[in-house]
Scaffold this motif. Structure first.
Motif, PDB file in Angstrom:
ATOM      1  N   UNK A 138      62.650 -49.365  10.203  1.00 28.37           N
ATOM      2  CA  UNK A 138      61.729 -49.746   9.129  1.00 28.37           C
ATOM      3  C   UNK A 138      61.300 -51.214   9.249  1.00 28.37           C
ATOM      4  N   UNK A 139      62.234 -52.091   9.607  1.00 26.71           N
ATOM      5  CA  UNK A 139      61.887 -53.502   9.788  1.00 26.71           C
ATOM      6  C   UNK A 139      60.910 -53.676  10.941  1.00 26.71           C
ATOM      7  N   UNK A 140      61.168 -52.996  12.052  1.00 26.74           N
ATOM      8  CA  UNK A 140      60.250 -53.087  13.198  1.00 26.74           C
ATOM      9  C   UNK A 140      58.875 -52.524  12.860  1.00 26.74           C
ATOM     10  N   UNK A 141      58.830 -51.445  12.097  1.00 22.33           N
ATOM     11  CA  UNK A 141      57.545 -50.869  11.690  1.00 22.33           C
ATOM     12  C   UNK A 141      56.771 -51.836  10.807  1.00 22.33           C
ATOM     13  N   UNK A 142      57.460 -52.505   9.890  1.00 19.15           N
ATOM     14  CA  UNK A 142      56.787 -53.471   9.015  1.00 19.15           C
ATOM     15  C   UNK A 142      56.284 -54.678   9.808  1.00 19.15           C
TER      16      UNK A 142
END
Length: 126
Positions: free
Chosen positions: A112-116
């Motif tokens: 999720x952090x990488x996607x954001x």
């Protein structure tokens, strides 16, 4: 059968092993960092209630906003990871389930952090 161990012998290995202090400090430091970043984010979003897509993209493309937004995202997800890991360590008692749960949480939060971050950088460099 009566136990012949002393109370000290029974207590050994049950107390603090001084392993959690590092994680405790990291969670406090990220919490302190999130106070000004959270206030900045809340005020920034409050000033953009009726902004168009183009205005929002222009706002994200301002270098300071990009830097602060990426910092906010990374610190929020890291703080979340630390908190969820503590919850799992405290309340999941089977070692195999604890290992799987921590691994799953780390993978999910990292994704999720990488996607954001990818979404923000895609806007900035588009």
């Amino acid at each position: 059968m009566k136990h012949y161990r002393t109370p000290l012998a029974r207590a050994r290995g049950l107390g603090s092993a001084r392993e959690g202090l590092h994680d405790w400090w990291r969670q406090r430091v990220t919490a302190v960092a999130l106070v000004p970043l959270g206030l900045w984010f809340a005020f920034s979003v409050a000033l953009l209630p009726s902004a168009s897509h183009a205005e929002l993209v222009a706002w994200i493309n301002v270098p300071w906003n990009t830097l602060l937004l990426l910092s906010f995202i990374l610190i929020v997800f890291y703080h979340t990871l630390l908190g969820l890991q503590v919850i799992i360590e405290d309340y999941v008692h089977r070692d195999w389930l604890k290992l799987i749960a921590i691994l799953g949480i780390k993978l999910l939060v990292s994704f999720l952090a990488l996607a954001a971050v990818y979404a923000i950088l895609r806007i900035v460099f588009a």
